[in-house]
Design a protein around this motif. Structure first.
Motif, PDB file in Angstrom:
ATOM      1  N   SER A   9     -18.021  41.348 -11.387  1.00  0.00           N
ATOM      2  CA  SER A   9     -17.996  41.075 -12.823  1.00  0.00           C
ATOM      3  C   SER A   9     -17.166  39.825 -13.151  1.00  0.00           C
ATOM      4  CB  SER A   9     -17.443  42.283 -13.581  1.00  0.00           C
ATOM      5  OG  SER A   9     -16.111  42.519 -13.190  1.00  0.00           O
ATOM      6  N   SER A  10     -16.247  39.442 -12.299  1.00  0.00           N
ATOM      7  CA  SER A  10     -15.435  38.248 -12.561  1.00  0.00           C
ATOM      8  C   SER A  10     -16.024  36.993 -11.912  1.00  0.00           C
ATOM      9  CB  SER A  10     -14.009  38.456 -12.063  1.00  0.00           C
ATOM     10  OG  SER A  10     -13.995  38.572 -10.663  1.00  0.00           O
ATOM     11  N   PRO A  37     -18.858  35.260 -12.632  1.00  0.00           N
ATOM     12  CA  PRO A  37     -19.254  34.211 -13.587  1.00  0.00           C
ATOM     13  C   PRO A  37     -18.063  33.437 -14.143  1.00  0.00           C
ATOM     14  CG  PRO A  37     -20.457  36.218 -14.047  1.00  0.00           C
ATOM     15  CD  PRO A  37     -19.433  36.550 -12.997  1.00  0.00           C
ATOM     16  N   LEU A  38     -16.947  34.077 -14.330  1.00  0.00           N
ATOM     17  CA  LEU A  38     -15.761  33.380 -14.830  1.00  0.00           C
ATOM     18  C   LEU A  38     -15.228  32.376 -13.815  1.00  0.00           C
ATOM     19  CD1 LEU A  38     -13.843  36.285 -16.600  1.00  0.00           C
ATOM     20  CD2 LEU A  38     -15.090  34.406 -17.653  1.00  0.00           C
ATOM     21  N   LEU A  39     -15.428  32.658 -12.554  1.00  0.00           N
ATOM     22  CA  LEU A  39     -14.983  31.736 -11.514  1.00  0.00           C
ATOM     23  C   LEU A  39     -15.904  30.518 -11.405  1.00  0.00           C
ATOM     24  CD1 LEU A  39     -13.965  34.269  -8.719  1.00  0.00           C
ATOM     25  CD2 LEU A  39     -12.452  32.918 -10.161  1.00  0.00           C
ATOM     26  N   VAL A  67     -17.468  29.047 -13.996  1.00  0.00           N
ATOM     27  CA  VAL A  67     -17.388  28.217 -15.197  1.00  0.00           C
ATOM     28  C   VAL A  67     -16.704  26.875 -14.930  1.00  0.00           C
ATOM     29  CG1 VAL A  67     -16.367  28.068 -17.508  1.00  0.00           C
ATOM     30  CG2 VAL A  67     -17.604  30.130 -16.819  1.00  0.00           C
ATOM     31  N   PRO A  68     -15.581  26.819 -14.228  1.00  0.00           N
ATOM     32  CA  PRO A  68     -14.957  25.512 -13.974  1.00  0.00           C
ATOM     33  C   PRO A  68     -15.821  24.579 -13.114  1.00  0.00           C
ATOM     34  CG  PRO A  68     -13.375  27.261 -13.576  1.00  0.00           C
ATOM     35  CD  PRO A  68     -14.706  27.912 -13.798  1.00  0.00           C
TER      36      PRO A  68
END
Length: 96
Positions: free
Chosen positions: A7-8, A10-12, A14-15
């Motif tokens: 679940s995390s 996609p957040l990784l 983004v940069p």
């Protein structure tokens, strides 16, 4: 140590995605637009147009072939070059 959950993920990413999108809109897209404009300019050449070549030669188009342009550089002096060498068409200025 705990593993990174899915679940995390996609957040990784983004940069990594944001600079790629910025590079596309800031660098690649304007280059493509310029290339399309230059192609249209070269396809629209007509006999009598004043042009500038990539070498800085100012001349008048005296003949056209499929891939080349015949240029009048000076009275009695013609030069044949690739259409790709033409980078600008000089239009007469309209008086105000």
């Amino acid at each position: 140590m705990s593993a990174i959950s899915l679940s995390s993920l996609p957040l990784l990413l983004v940069p990594l995605v944001i600079p790629a999108v910025v590079a596309y809109f800031a660098l690649l897209r304007p280059k493509r637009r310029l290339a399309r404009e230059l192609t249209a300019l070269r396809q629209g050449l007509c006999v009598g147009d004043r042009v500038v070549t990539c070498g800085g030669i100012h001349a008048t188009v005296s003949g056209l072939a499929s891939g080349t342009v015949q240029l009048d550089v000076a009275p009695g002096m013609t030069h044949e070059c690739d259409r790709e060498a033409v980078i600008r068409v000089l239009r007469p200025e309209v008086p105000r």
